[in-house]
Design a protein around this motif. Sequence first.
Motif, PDB file in Angstrom:
ATOM      1  N   ILE A 586     122.460   5.170  51.716  1.00 27.87           N
ATOM      2  CA  ILE A 586     122.814   4.850  53.109  1.00 27.87           C
ATOM      3  C   ILE A 586     122.798   3.342  53.331  1.00 27.87           C
ATOM      4  O   ILE A 586     123.710   2.779  53.933  1.00 27.87           O
ATOM      5  CB  ILE A 586     121.841   5.549  54.095  1.00 27.87           C
ATOM      6  CG1 ILE A 586     121.984   7.066  54.009  1.00 27.87           C
ATOM      7  CG2 ILE A 586     122.082   5.069  55.531  1.00 27.87           C
ATOM      8  CD1 ILE A 586     120.953   7.849  54.799  1.00 27.87           C
ATOM      9  N   ARG A 594     129.066   5.581  56.748  1.00 27.65           N
ATOM     10  CA  ARG A 594     127.895   6.245  57.340  1.00 27.65           C
ATOM     11  C   ARG A 594     128.301   7.315  58.361  1.00 27.65           C
ATOM     12  O   ARG A 594     127.653   8.344  58.489  1.00 27.65           O
ATOM     13  CB  ARG A 594     126.989   5.215  58.024  1.00 27.65           C
ATOM     14  CG  ARG A 594     126.180   4.432  57.015  1.00 27.65           C
ATOM     15  CD  ARG A 594     125.288   3.405  57.670  1.00 27.65           C
ATOM     16  NE  ARG A 594     124.783   2.497  56.651  1.00 27.65           N
ATOM     17  CZ  ARG A 594     124.311   1.272  56.890  1.00 27.65           C
ATOM     18  NH1 ARG A 594     124.255   0.816  58.124  1.00 27.65           N
ATOM     19  NH2 ARG A 594     123.872   0.532  55.908  1.00 27.65           N
ATOM     20  N   LEU A 597     128.590  10.874  57.167  1.00 24.18           N
ATOM     21  CA  LEU A 597     127.411  11.568  56.610  1.00 24.18           C
ATOM     22  C   LEU A 597     126.897  12.684  57.505  1.00 24.18           C
ATOM     23  O   LEU A 597     127.044  12.637  58.726  1.00 24.18           O
ATOM     24  CB  LEU A 597     126.274  10.568  56.398  1.00 24.18           C
ATOM     25  CG  LEU A 597     126.418   9.597  55.233  1.00 24.18           C
ATOM     26  CD1 LEU A 597     125.204   8.675  55.195  1.00 24.18           C
ATOM     27  CD2 LEU A 597     126.551  10.371  53.922  1.00 24.18           C
ATOM     28  N   ASP A 634     119.335   0.589  60.304  1.00 17.92           N
ATOM     29  CA  ASP A 634     120.535   0.942  59.521  1.00 17.92           C
ATOM     30  C   ASP A 634     120.692   2.455  59.392  1.00 17.92           C
ATOM     31  O   ASP A 634     121.782   2.959  59.157  1.00 17.92           O
ATOM     32  CB  ASP A 634     120.426   0.389  58.086  1.00 17.92           C
ATOM     33  CG  ASP A 634     120.609  -1.119  58.054  1.00 17.92           C
ATOM     34  OD1 ASP A 634     121.037  -1.675  59.088  1.00 17.92           O
ATOM     35  OD2 ASP A 634     120.298  -1.711  57.003  1.00 17.92           O
ATOM     36  N   VAL A 635     119.582   3.143  59.496  1.00 16.97           N
ATOM     37  CA  VAL A 635     119.575   4.575  59.185  1.00 16.97           C
ATOM     38  C   VAL A 635     119.719   5.428  60.444  1.00 16.97           C
ATOM     39  O   VAL A 635     120.476   6.406  60.476  1.00 16.97           O
ATOM     40  CB  VAL A 635     118.276   4.947  58.440  1.00 16.97           C
ATOM     41  CG1 VAL A 635     118.172   6.448  58.231  1.00 16.97           C
ATOM     42  CG2 VAL A 635     118.225   4.223  57.102  1.00 16.97           C
ATOM     43  N   LEU A 638     120.496   9.294  60.759  1.00 15.70           N
ATOM     44  CA  LEU A 638     121.052   9.841  59.506  1.00 15.70           C
ATOM     45  C   LEU A 638     119.982  10.408  58.583  1.00 15.70           C
ATOM     46  O   LEU A 638     120.250  11.290  57.789  1.00 15.70           O
ATOM     47  CB  LEU A 638     121.843   8.755  58.766  1.00 15.70           C
ATOM     48  CG  LEU A 638     123.143   8.331  59.449  1.00 15.70           C
ATOM     49  CD1 LEU A 638     123.841   7.248  58.635  1.00 15.70           C
ATOM     50  CD2 LEU A 638     124.063   9.533  59.652  1.00 15.70           C
TER      51      LEU A 638
END
Length: 838
Positions: A586, A594, A597, A634-635, A638
Motif C-alpha cells: 500500500i 489504492r 483496493l 497513507d493507509v 485500507l
Amino acid sequence: SIPEHMREAWRKFSPRGFTTKEEFEAEAVKHIETTLARSLFNCDELAAYSGTALAFRDRLIIDWNKTQQRQTFADQKRIYYLSLEFLMGRALDNAMLNVGLKNVAKEGLADLGFRIEDIIEQEHDAALGNGGLGRLAACFLDSMATLNYAAWGYGLRYRYGIFKQEIQDGYQVEIPDYWLDFNPWEFPRHDVTVDVQFYGWVNKYTDDQGKQIVSWQDGEIVTATAYDVPVPGYGTPTVNNLRLWSSKASSGEFDFAKFNSGEYESAVADEQRAETISAVLYPNDNLERGKELRLKQQYFWCAASLHDIVRRFKKSQRKWSEFPDQVAIQLNDTHPTLAIVELQRILVDMEGLEWDAAWDIVTRTFGYTNHTVLPEALEKWSVPLIQNLLPRHLQLIYEINLYFLQSVERRFPKDRDLLGRVSIIEESQPKMVRMAFLAIVGSHKVNGVAELHSDLIKTTIFKDFVKVYGPDKFTNVTNGITPRRWLHQANPRLSELIASKLGNYEFLKDLTLLNKLEPYVDDKDFKKEWAEIKYANKVRLAQHIQKTKGYSVNPKALFDIQVKRIHEYKRQQLNIFGVIHRYMAIKAMSPDERKKLVPRVSVFGGKAAPGYWMAKTIIHLINKVGEVVNKDPDVGDLLKVVFLEDYNVSKAEIIIPASDISEHISTAGTEASGTSNMKFVLNGGLIIGTLDGANIEITREIGEQNIFLFGNLSEDVEDLRHHHFYGDYQMNPELLKVFDFIKKGTFGDEGAFGALISGIAEHGDYYLVSDDFNSYCQTQDLIDEAYKDQDSWVSKSITSVARMGFFTSDRCINEYADGIWNIEPLQVKEENEVRSRT
Ligand code: HBZ
C-alpha cells in the motif's frame, strides 16, 4: 425414600417450573427480594442477572432431578467423559434457549425494566479450559444431553480458570480469573465426598488364608467434594450432570492436635496445601511441563471420579464382569490416563479380583482420544515422581507394562527393538512413563479427531501399536460443534432466517437439514437478507472494537479474522507477516492504485501460555504493527490491524458471526482438527486454510470452489524441513523484505523481534513459514478479487452453510456411541419431547 401412603403432599407441592411470562417474573422477583435481599430500589443489572439465573436454575433442577431418576431407574449403560477442561462459557443464554423460554424471559425482563442483552452480559464466563480440547468437551456435553444419552462429565472445579489477558504496551499481561464469587449454576454436594490418598508406602504380605494382600499405607489424605453443574439438552427434558471436584484437607487430616498445641500456622498450611490441588487451571495448551502439582491434580480427579463411578455401579449389585456393560469411560487426551491404573487397583487390591479378569474389565471400559501429534505435547511423567507420589500405581504400571511386553514378545519373538519402542517405560535418565502408550494399552479404542490426524497417528507416533494390535483398534471420529451455541445462540438472526426458509428449527437437532438451503443460493431476496445479517454482525463487532480499543473500523471492509491460542504451529506469524507485506505494498502505491483496493480489517485474538516466550513475541509484533498501521494517513481505511484482548467463549460468540474470511493456516500435519474452522463456516464466513486437520473434510463437504486453500501438503513437510538444514535452501525473497522492514525499526525496537525472525531465516524454519509465504500472499490476493464480486461471494457463503451438516457434534457423539461406547440413547416419553422453541 418416603413410603407410598405419605407421598400425597410431595406430589401436590412438587414444583412444575414456570412457563409463562408472569410466572417467570414472580420467580425472578422472589429471588431478587429474598435470596439476594434486594428490592426495586437497588436492583442493578447484576442483581437482575442473578435473579434471572436463579429462576432458570430452579427450572433446570426440576428436569435435572427427573433425568437422574429416569437414568437410575432405567439402569442402562452410562457414559463418563473425563476431561481436565470444560470450556463452558456462559450458561444463562444457553439455558433459556434450550428450555425454549428466552422470549418469555425477554418480555419478563422488559416488564421489570431491563434489556435481556444487558442481563446476559453480566455473566462471568466459566473458563475452565485452554482452547479447542476444553471447548470440544463442552460441545460434547451439549450434544449428549440433547440426544438423551445418559452421560456424566467429570472434571476439576478450579478456583481460577484460564487467566484474563490484558495488553499493556503491546505485551500480554496475565490477570487471575477468580470466577466463583457468585455462581448460581453449581450445587455443592457436601455429602458426596471421596478421600484421595497421596505419598505413603506399599505393604505386601500374605494373610492367614495364604492370600497376597497389598496395602497402600500412611499416605496423606485429601478430600474431594462434588460440585454438580446441570447440563440441559436442547428441546428435550434431559438435563445431564457435570460433576466437578474441589479439594480440601480431609477433616481427619486437619490436625487438631497441632492446632491445639499452638502450631496454628502449620495446621493452616496443611489445609492450604490440600486446597491448592484444585486451585488453578494450568494455562498451557499443547505443552507439558511435568510439574508435580499437575500430576496431583490428575490423580486427585481420576481417583475421585473412579470411586464415584464404582460406588454407583455397586448399588446395582451386578457382577464385576458386567462393569463394562454399565460403564463407558472416555479419556479426553492422556490427562486422565491414571484412571486406568486406578480402576485396576480398585479391582485387584480392593475388590480382590484376579489380575487378568480385572484387566479385561479395565480395557473393555476405556476409550482414549488423542488430540495432538506434537512431541512436546505428549505427556510423560518421571518414574521417581510417580514413585514418590503414587507408589502403588507405579508398581501397577510396571506390571501392566510387563504383561503387555510379554504378549508383544510372544507375537514378535525376534523383534527386540520393537519392545523398546512400545514399552510404556522410556529407558531415559530419569525413566519416564509414556502416558499415551499406557492409554493405548488400557483402552479398547483409540481415536484421532479428524481423518488426516487419525491417519497420521497410525503412521507416525503410534505406528508400532498398529503392528501390535492391528488397525481396528484405531479409529477416527472427526470433531464437531454444537449448532445450538455456535449458530442459534451466537447468530440468532441467521438462525431465524434459515428457520424461515426451512419452516422450523428442526435443523438445530438435525444439521443435515441445512442442505435444504441450496435451492435459495440464487434467490435474490434471500441473498440480500443473508448479506444484511452478515453486515449487522460486522457492525456489532465494530462496536465492540470501538468500545474496547477506542477506535473505529469500517464495517464495509473485508473482515479477516484469526482467533485461537497463539502458537507457532498455528502460524499467527505468517498472518502478521502477510499483513506487513500488504502494508508495504500500500505504501508503494499511487493514490489511484489504492482506490482499487479492497479495504481490510485484520483481527487477531488469542492467549499465549504465560511461559511461551515466542508466542508472546508474536502478540507483541501484532500490537506494534497495529500501532503503526492504524495511524498511518497513507493507509486510512485500507488496512486496520486489531488485537482483541482476552479472547474467550463469550467473545467468540460476537467475533465468529462477523467474519468474511477466517484463517486456519497451521503447518500441514500439525493441527489435529481445529473446530473454529467449522464455527466460522457455519456462520457464513469463508476460510483461508492449509490442507490440515478438518479443513480437508470441510473442503470435501462444501466444495473446493468455496474455500481458499494454500501451502505445502503434510506429506512434504518432513522433506522440506530436511532440505532447510541440508539443502541449498533459499529464503523467500518477499518475506526477506518484510524482515528487513521490521529490522529497520518500523515497528519499534527491532531487537524485540530478533528471535522470531532468526528462527525462520537462520534456524531451520520448523513451521515452514517461508515455504508457504508466496502461496499464502497469492491466495490473499485471490480473496480480494473474489470479495469484489459480492454476489458470487454470498452464493459461496450460502452453499457452504448448506453443506455443513456433517460437522455437528451430534453426529460426532452418535459415532462415539456406536463405534466406541456401545450405548443407545435413553428414550424420553413422547409428551415431554415436544417443547416450545425460541
Ligand atoms: O484439540 C486441540 C487441538 O489442537 C485441535 O486441533 C483440536 O481441534 C482440539 C479438539 O480436538 N488441542 C488442545 O486444545 N489442547 C489443549 O488445549 C491442551 C491442554 C493441555 C495440555 C495439552 C493440550 O496439557
